[in-house]
Design a protein around this motif. Sequence first.
Motif, PDB file in Angstrom:
ATOM      1  N   UNK A   1       6.586   0.153  -8.453  1.00 45.95           N
ATOM      2  CA  UNK A   1       5.963  -1.040  -7.852  1.00 45.95           C
ATOM      3  C   UNK A   1       5.695  -0.876  -6.361  1.00 45.95           C
ATOM      4  N   UNK A   2       6.619  -0.222  -5.666  1.00 44.54           N
ATOM      5  CA  UNK A   2       6.472  -0.032  -4.225  1.00 44.54           C
ATOM      6  C   UNK A   2       5.312   0.907  -3.901  1.00 44.54           C
ATOM      7  N   UNK A   3       5.201   1.993  -4.653  1.00 45.23           N
ATOM      8  CA  UNK A   3       4.108   2.948  -4.447  1.00 45.23           C
ATOM      9  C   UNK A   3       2.764   2.289  -4.751  1.00 45.23           C
ATOM     10  N   UNK A   4       2.695   1.516  -5.827  1.00 46.53           N
ATOM     11  CA  UNK A   4       1.450   0.828  -6.183  1.00 46.53           C
ATOM     12  C   UNK A   4       1.063  -0.170  -5.090  1.00 46.53           C
ATOM     13  N   UNK A   5       2.035  -0.889  -4.548  1.00 46.72           N
ATOM     14  CA  UNK A   5       1.754  -1.830  -3.459  1.00 46.72           C
ATOM     15  C   UNK A   5       1.204  -1.102  -2.243  1.00 46.72           C
ATOM     16  N   UNK A   6       1.791   0.043  -1.906  1.00 47.10           N
ATOM     17  CA  UNK A   6       1.324   0.823  -0.759  1.00 47.10           C
ATOM     18  C   UNK A   6      -0.089   1.337  -1.006  1.00 47.10           C
ATOM     19  N   UNK A   7      -0.335   1.883  -2.179  1.00 46.25           N
ATOM     20  CA  UNK A   7      -1.655   2.441  -2.470  1.00 46.25           C
ATOM     21  C   UNK A   7      -2.751   1.373  -2.436  1.00 46.25           C
ATOM     22  N   UNK A   8      -2.422   0.152  -2.832  1.00 50.79           N
ATOM     23  CA  UNK A   8      -3.437  -0.905  -2.828  1.00 50.79           C
ATOM     24  C   UNK A   8      -3.596  -1.575  -1.460  1.00 50.79           C
ATOM     25  N   UNK A   9      -2.684  -1.327  -0.539  1.00 54.36           N
ATOM     26  CA  UNK A   9      -2.704  -1.975   0.772  1.00 54.36           C
ATOM     27  C   UNK A   9      -3.187  -1.055   1.880  1.00 54.36           C
ATOM     28  N   UNK A  10      -3.024   0.236   1.718  1.00 53.56           N
ATOM     29  CA  UNK A  10      -3.259   1.210   2.800  1.00 53.56           C
ATOM     30  C   UNK A  10      -4.640   1.103   3.434  1.00 53.56           C
ATOM     31  N   UNK A  11      -5.672   0.861   2.663  1.00 51.88           N
ATOM     32  CA  UNK A  11      -7.032   0.829   3.210  1.00 51.88           C
ATOM     33  C   UNK A  11      -7.223  -0.280   4.246  1.00 51.88           C
ATOM     34  N   UNK A  12      -6.440  -1.342   4.156  1.00 51.30           N
ATOM     35  CA  UNK A  12      -6.572  -2.461   5.103  1.00 51.30           C
ATOM     36  C   UNK A  12      -5.824  -2.219   6.411  1.00 51.30           C
ATOM     37  N   UNK A  13      -4.986  -1.209   6.458  1.00 45.75           N
ATOM     38  CA  UNK A  13      -4.180  -0.924   7.652  1.00 45.75           C
ATOM     39  C   UNK A  13      -4.411   0.521   8.088  1.00 45.75           C
ATOM     40  N   UNK A  14      -5.579   0.788   8.632  1.00 46.19           N
ATOM     41  CA  UNK A  14      -5.987   2.156   8.973  1.00 46.19           C
ATOM     42  C   UNK A  14      -5.144   2.773  10.092  1.00 46.19           C
ATOM     43  N   UNK A  15      -4.481   1.960  10.917  1.00 48.69           N
ATOM     44  CA  UNK A  15      -3.674   2.505  12.020  1.00 48.69           C
ATOM     45  C   UNK A  15      -2.267   2.870  11.578  1.00 48.69           C
ATOM     46  N   UNK A  16      -1.917   2.548  10.341  1.00 46.71           N
ATOM     47  CA  UNK A  16      -0.593   2.857   9.805  1.00 46.71           C
ATOM     48  C   UNK A  16      -0.723   4.049   8.868  1.00 46.71           C
ATOM     49  N   UNK A  17       0.231   4.974   8.950  1.00 44.05           N
ATOM     50  CA  UNK A  17       0.265   6.103   8.025  1.00 44.05           C
ATOM     51  C   UNK A  17       1.159   5.734   6.847  1.00 44.05           C
ATOM     52  N   UNK A  18       0.678   5.977   5.640  1.00 49.01           N
ATOM     53  CA  UNK A  18       1.419   5.646   4.424  1.00 49.01           C
ATOM     54  C   UNK A  18       1.789   6.919   3.681  1.00 49.01           C
ATOM     55  N   UNK A  19       3.033   6.959   3.205  1.00 47.22           N
ATOM     56  CA  UNK A  19       3.526   8.122   2.464  1.00 47.22           C
ATOM     57  C   UNK A  19       4.151   7.629   1.163  1.00 47.22           C
ATOM     58  N   UNK A  20       3.327   7.479   0.106  1.00 52.54           N
ATOM     59  CA  UNK A  20       3.909   7.137  -1.191  1.00 52.54           C
ATOM     60  C   UNK A  20       4.578   8.372  -1.798  1.00 52.54           C
ATOM     61  N   UNK A  21       5.753   8.182  -2.347  1.00 56.41           N
ATOM     62  CA  UNK A  21       6.494   9.289  -2.954  1.00 56.41           C
ATOM     63  C   UNK A  21       6.259   9.221  -4.451  1.00 56.41           C
ATOM     64  N   UNK A  22       5.705  10.313  -5.000  1.00 54.11           N
ATOM     65  CA  UNK A  22       5.281  10.303  -6.397  1.00 54.11           C
ATOM     66  C   UNK A  22       3.892   9.692  -6.438  1.00 54.11           C
ATOM     67  N   UNK A  23       3.560   9.054  -7.522  1.00 58.09           N
ATOM     68  CA  UNK A  23       2.243   8.413  -7.599  1.00 58.09           C
ATOM     69  C   UNK A  23       1.134   9.440  -7.684  1.00 58.09           C
TER      70      UNK A  23
END
Length: 166
Positions: A111-133
């Motif tokens: 659930x956490x990885x899916x939330x990150x993957x669906x949110x990342x495009x709106x926060x271009x100044x933040x780096x996202x590192x989903x583990x797995x996925x």
Amino acid sequence: MQDVRGRAGHEDGLRGSGGRRGAAYDRPAVPATRARAYTDVDACLLTGDKGITADSTAATVWQGMRDASVKTHARVSYAPVTGEQSTGNARPFLNGLLQRSCDVVLAVGDPEVTAVESTAARYRKVDFVPVGGATRASGNVRTVPTGDGLRAGVAEAVEHAVDARG
């Protein structure tokens, strides 16, 4: 006259010293601080409700984050998603990390990885590192696969994100 502690002070300006003067009453020098100096970069981990329990993927990710912190002096923290373990429930916890101005957000758990993957495009100044996925490295998302080398992969991803910020 009273000082801030409510005790009687002295008119000679030696408030709190009992009016004593001289080298015999001088305080020793304050030693240099041993506090660790951090850069102005925060790396935050979003986990499931069990947090970073021993022998879990989240614990390995946490160790990788700490390894990166030793090298880069980035601050690291984590937040477990409490309650229902769903993407919908993970989003408010992710939003909390973003509001805390996390510069690098890592996520462990479906659930956490899916939330990150669906949110990342709106926060271009933040780096996202989903583990797995789904494996991808584009823009501000850099996926780290689970398995052997997870700790080192996380450390490398965090170091890369911190170094990119200057």
